[in-house]
Structures are given as C-alpha cells and as structure tokens.
Design a protein around this motif. Structure first.
Motif, PDB file in Angstrom:
ATOM      1  N   GLU A 193      33.804  47.973  60.486  1.00 21.03           N
ATOM      2  CA  GLU A 193      32.668  48.828  60.153  1.00 21.03           C
ATOM      3  C   GLU A 193      33.109  50.271  59.917  1.00 21.03           C
ATOM      4  OE1 GLU A 193      29.859  48.301  63.290  1.00 21.03           O
ATOM      5  OE2 GLU A 193      29.344  46.238  62.702  1.00 21.03           O
ATOM      6  N   ASN A 245      36.035  51.180  58.846  1.00 21.51           N
ATOM      7  CA  ASN A 245      36.709  51.182  57.539  1.00 21.51           C
ATOM      8  C   ASN A 245      35.692  51.356  56.416  1.00 21.51           C
ATOM      9  OD1 ASN A 245      39.177  50.781  58.773  1.00 21.51           O
ATOM     10  ND2 ASN A 245      39.244  48.585  58.362  1.00 21.51           N
ATOM     11  N   GLN A 246      34.566  50.653  56.526  1.00 21.63           N
ATOM     12  CA  GLN A 246      33.532  50.724  55.501  1.00 21.63           C
ATOM     13  C   GLN A 246      32.876  52.107  55.453  1.00 21.63           C
ATOM     14  OE1 GLN A 246      30.931  47.462  56.456  1.00 21.63           O
ATOM     15  NE2 GLN A 246      32.287  45.913  55.569  1.00 21.63           N
ATOM     16  N   LYS A 247      32.897  52.809  56.567  1.00 25.57           N
ATOM     17  CA  LYS A 247      32.287  54.141  56.633  1.00 25.57           C
ATOM     18  C   LYS A 247      33.221  55.229  56.106  1.00 25.57           C
ATOM     19  CE  LYS A 247      29.191  53.152  60.527  1.00 25.57           C
ATOM     20  NZ  LYS A 247      28.872  53.459  61.949  1.00 25.57           N
ATOM     21  N   ASN A 278      42.286  54.151  56.444  1.00 29.45           N
ATOM     22  CA  ASN A 278      42.614  52.730  56.376  1.00 29.45           C
ATOM     23  C   ASN A 278      43.852  52.556  55.514  1.00 29.45           C
ATOM     24  OD1 ASN A 278      42.365  49.992  56.789  1.00 29.45           O
ATOM     25  ND2 ASN A 278      40.819  49.690  55.209  1.00 29.45           N
TER      26      ASN A 278
END
Length: 470
Positions: free
Chosen positions: A219, A221-223, A227
C-alpha cells in the motif's frame, strides 16, 4: 533525491523488532516484525514444508541464527520505503564485522535502487547506521567457525529452481553425478513447477516455500513511497540454507554464471545482478562459514561458465523448451511477453544453437522482426552505455551470439531479419566477427565449485571450437 532526504528526516529509525517461529509436524513458519517508527509496522511471513519423515524439533541454535539472518535480508525490502538512516536490530546479535558485512550487502545490492531513483552521492559508510545493543557472542555457536570442507559423501543437493534455462542446466548437469536432487522453489508458479516435473522431481524431492509480503508495504508503494529493486538472490541464499538444513542436505547448488559479474551501467558498480555475482557468493560463503557453521556448502555450479555456454547446453535439452520461462512481465500468466529486454536476450542467446523456426516456436513470435526492439538491442550489445535492468548476459556474449547467428543464417541462405540487419549496418558485426568463437572454451577459475562437480561442468560445457556449434 529530495524525496529521499525528506523521508530520512521524517522517519529516522527503522526497527527489526524480532521474529516468531511456529513449528508443526508439516511446516516451519516464520513471521518477522519490522517497523518504520511513526509510519507503519510490517509482518512478512515465510513457510517451509518439513519432510514427512521429520520427527522432533528442527529449531536449534543454528536454525535460530539462520532465521535471524534471513530476516536481515528481508528487512531491506521494507527499509527502502523511507531509507531511514538508523536501523535498530533488536531481534538478535551482531558484532562489528557482521555489521560491516550487512552494510556492504545493502549498499551494493541496492545499487540499482539508488540509481533508478536518482539518489546520488550515497556514501557506503553513512547511508545507514546499524545499531545492535546485544553484541554477538561467538562462543554461542555450536561449532567452531572454519573454512567449509566439501562432504565426502554426496547425500543430496538442493537446487533452487527459478523457471529459466539456468536452473535446468544445473539440474541436468548434476543428474550425471548420481546424487539425489532436491528442487527448491520460492512461491511456485507454472514454469518452476513444470521444470521440476520434467526433471522428474516428485513431492519427496521438491521443497515449495511460501514468502508472503506485508500488505502495508504494498500500500505504501502505491502511495508513492520509495520503491525499487532489492537483492532477491540473497534471500535465495539464506533461505536455501534453511531448506537444506530441514532436508539434511550438505549442498546448495545455485545457477549463477560468470556473466552476472558485469555492471549494468558501463563504468560503474551498479549491477542489477549483484546478489548473483561472485563477490556476493564468496562473501556469503565466508559469512556462513564464520557465523552459521554446520550449514550446507553453498556454491554456484555455473559460475565458471558464460551465458553463451549455458545456452548451448540448454539448446540440447528439448524437453524443457516448452515449459521454461524467464520473462518477468509474463510471470503471472506463465508466458513470454515477446516485447521486453529479457525475452530479447534469451531469443538472441539461443539463436546460434537452434533453428529460426525452433526459436520462434518457443516465443510464439519472431522478435527479430520487431522494430520497436532496436533500442533494446543497442542496450544489450553496448551501443548504449546502460544495459537493461534485467538478468541478461554480458555485452560480449550477446555480440558473439549475434555474429554466429548472422553467419549461420547467411550460410543457410536465410534472409536476415530486421534486427540482425540493423546490427550489421551499425558496424558491430564487422568489429566483433573475429571474436565470435571466444566463449566456447571459456572457463572462469574464480569459482567455488567443488569436485566432482567441476569436472562435470568442464566435460559438458567447455568445448573446442572445431565442432563447437554441434
């Protein structure tokens, strides 16, 4: 770079809090506990199956140290979210030499991560401070640390299977030794399972391990937190020792070749394959000897070889041609995408040793007619300074394969496809033709391959050039 500095100021401490081991009659489960102070906690898990004949506990002092060490590798996947300047290790003991060892692994293993994220001027001394309150007591080791000696009797060999051509070559070479072979797979998928099936490895000779990432990391990483690439093969190394211990095996045989030593970015130390390099293999071997005495002998069977020689041997293993897969983009669908650098590399490196129809049949397309792959080809052969960030062979090996493929096709009266015409027109063909045969007899003496395995490698893969392509 700005995001890197900002996150380090906001989240200055990362904790390796501890781990839990849950042992049943059928499995050994490990849950790690990490925390980025002020942001999130993480609890990734590993599950190792236990042999059916296992009795009693598998958890002794050596296993505890192996589990702790695996956590030291696992933590970097979570640390990189914020690159906290301090790493506080509460889960176990480290001496100053170990701390230097781990920082060296993190720094080199994250070279691509720093490069791709444009994090410049990272200093290997101060990018991370590892704090461990409990100094390591080496007297706690059950055996005196000393150099590994190879087992006098080969009771079995654990072979990590990644689904590509390299582990196939290792399996087929080691089959000739007569020793029992055991496959080792992390998070099984189609290609790894099918490779084991073709190799004839039944359930009793196959260890399928599950690694589960923490959802909080995914989550974040998605924000948009940091990464990128981490040294996955270091996870294979440390977890492989756990697998070998559970199966009571004296060897772990990897499939990393000499080509993995080459930097991805020309003139730098940035290497996508750092944890597949000989430097890591040698460093890991020494670490295990000193801090994990009694563990299996870890080595890469293919270290003396080039990708070129590996492809030549693999080309003769026809039963695997329909099941092996190396494409990361197609891993979830167990397919070759036919449009990525890894697909193009494998296509090129096999082309000298298979007919054009055979290579097309493997990939389901003729990649050599794809004009969109011109830039990728230029990266692979060294026209561009930066190679693709994939596990691909050296620039010299790929050039040798291209020259041989062009010569084969022209001798057979076959029209050259678009990418081979592009390569020839670039001037690379003329400049490389004199070196086309250099890898047939190649052997890198910088390796840890013990006898009798080294003899198997030489006999099967190191050839004279007079009948080299046969």
């Amino acid at each position: 770079m700005e995001q890197y500095e900002t996150l380090r100021r906001r989240f200055p401490r990362f904790f390796y809090r501890g781990y839990e081991i849950e042992e049943t009659g059928t499995a050994l489960g490990i849950t790690y506990h990490f925390e980025i102070e002020g942001l999130s906690s993480f609890a990734p898990c590993w599950t190792f199956p236990r042999p059916e004949c296992a009795d009693g506990t598998a958890v002794d002092g050596l296993m505890e140290r192996m589990v702790f060490s695996l956590g030291m590798v696992e933590l970097v996947s979570y640390w990189k979210i914020t690159c906290s300047p301090q790493v506080v290790v509460e889960a176990g003991a480290l001496d100053e030499k170990q701390i230097r060892w781990w920082k060296d692994l993190y720094y080199n293993g994250l070279g691509e991560f720093f490069y791709v994220n444009q994090i410049d001027n990272v200093n290997p001394d101060d990018f991370m401070e590892i704090i461990c309150e409990d100094s390591a007591d080496q007297t706690a080791c059950e055996q005196v640390a000393e150099d590994f000696t190879v087992a006098s009797e080969i009771s079995g060999i654990l072979v990590p299977i990644g689904g590509g051509k390299d582990s196939v070559v290792t399996l087929e070479l080691l089959r000739q030794s007569g020793a029992p072979l055991y496959g080792y797979i992390i998070n099984p998928r189609g290609a790894t399972v099918h490779t084991a099936e073709v190799a004839g490895l039944d359930g009793g000779h196959l260890m399928e391990v599950r690694r589960t990432l923490d959802q909080n990391m995914l989550e974040l990483n998605q924000k948009g937190y940091l990464n990128g690439h981490t040294p996955f093969s270091a996870l294979v190394a440390f977890s492989g020792l756990i697998g070998a211990k559970l199966l009571h095996l004296p060897y772990v045989a990897l499939s990393n070749e000499s080509s993995a030593n080459e930097s991805t970015v020309l003139g730098s130390t940035v290497n996508h394959q750092y944890s597949k390099s000989f430097k890591f293999e040698r460093d890991f071997h020494q670490y295990a000897a000193e801090y994990l005495p009694g563990s299996a002998y870890y080595f890469s069977l293919l270290r003396p070889l080039s990708e070129f020689q590996i492809a030549r041997f693999f080309a003769r293993q026809k039963l695997y041609h329909g099941v092996f897969r190396s494409c990361n983009a197609g891993s979830k669908t167990d397919s070759w995408c036919g449009h990525c650098p890894k697909c193009l590399f494998v296509y090129l490196i096999l082309s000298p040793f298979l007919t054009s129809d055979e290579v097309r049949a493997i990939f389901g397309t003729n990649m050599l007619e794809d004009s969109s792959m011109k830039f990728t080809l230029d990266q692979l052969v060294g026209i561009e300074e930066e190679k693709p960030f994939e596990c691909v062979g050296s620039r010299d090996e790929i050039n040798a394969a291209l020259v041989l493929t062009i010569d084969r096709m022209e001798e057979e009266g076959e029209p050259l496809p678009l990418l081979l015409r592009h390569y020839k027109q670039s001037g690379m063909y003329a400049g490389r033709k004199a070196e086309r045969d250099r890898y047939f007899a190649y052997y890198d003496d910088e390796n840890l391959v013990p006898e009798p395995f080294a003899t198997l490698v030489k006999r099967n893969c190191v050839a004279c050039t007079d009948n080299a392509i046969g």
